[in-house]
Design a protein around this motif. Sequence first.
Motif, PDB file in Angstrom:
ATOM      1  N   UNK A 212      36.801  47.894  52.761  1.00 16.52           N
ATOM      2  CA  UNK A 212      37.040  48.155  51.347  1.00 16.52           C
ATOM      3  C   UNK A 212      38.357  48.896  51.155  1.00 16.52           C
ATOM      4  N   UNK A 213      38.631  49.863  52.006  1.00 15.44           N
ATOM      5  CA  UNK A 213      39.874  50.628  51.876  1.00 15.44           C
ATOM      6  C   UNK A 213      41.106  49.749  51.992  1.00 15.44           C
ATOM      7  N   UNK A 214      41.048  48.760  52.849  1.00 15.47           N
ATOM      8  CA  UNK A 214      42.196  47.873  53.046  1.00 15.47           C
ATOM      9  C   UNK A 214      42.545  47.131  51.758  1.00 15.47           C
ATOM     10  N   UNK A 215      41.535  46.796  50.963  1.00 10.69           N
ATOM     11  CA  UNK A 215      41.790  46.070  49.722  1.00 10.69           C
ATOM     12  C   UNK A 215      42.155  46.988  48.559  1.00 10.69           C
TER      13      UNK A 215
ATOM     14  N   UNK B  82      38.367  35.867  44.975  1.00 10.81           N
ATOM     15  CA  UNK B  82      37.332  36.687  44.335  1.00 10.81           C
ATOM     16  C   UNK B  82      37.531  38.162  44.653  1.00 10.81           C
ATOM     17  N   UNK B  83      37.835  38.490  45.906  1.00 12.60           N
ATOM     18  CA  UNK B  83      38.088  39.881  46.309  1.00 12.60           C
ATOM     19  C   UNK B  83      39.306  40.420  45.577  1.00 12.60           C
ATOM     20  N   UNK B  84      40.317  39.597  45.399  1.00 11.25           N
ATOM     21  CA  UNK B  84      41.526  40.016  44.698  1.00 11.25           C
ATOM     22  C   UNK B  84      41.207  40.362  43.237  1.00 11.25           C
ATOM     23  N   UNK B  85      40.401  39.527  42.583  1.00  6.86           N
ATOM     24  CA  UNK B  85      40.037  39.779  41.182  1.00  6.86           C
ATOM     25  C   UNK B  85      39.214  41.055  41.067  1.00  6.86           C
ATOM     26  N   UNK B  86      38.233  41.212  41.949  1.00  8.39           N
ATOM     27  CA  UNK B  86      37.396  42.411  41.923  1.00  8.39           C
ATOM     28  C   UNK B  86      38.235  43.659  42.216  1.00  8.39           C
TER      29      UNK B  86
END
Length: 81
Positions: free
Chosen positions: A69-72, A3-7
């Motif tokens: 958040x920055x890491x992603x 989910x984090x990857x898609x967002x």
Amino acid sequence: TIFIWIISDLVVAVLEPAATAMGVPLLFLSGIIVPIVGNAVEHASAVCFAMHNKMEISLGVAVGSAVQISIFVIPKCLSRL
């Protein structure tokens, strides 16, 4: 994690045209603005902790959420440069 990857993909897709339209460097937008705005609730709780003189918790919440958040976001933006 998926989910984090898609967002993150959606955020990066919107960030590039937004950075170009505003004339702001992509790294600034993804490294400063997105973590602050994206974690507004965590930052609000950090302010509440600071008002109660719990500075260690306040700093931990504020810095931890922005870094998370920055890491992603930043690696995805840099890979498209």
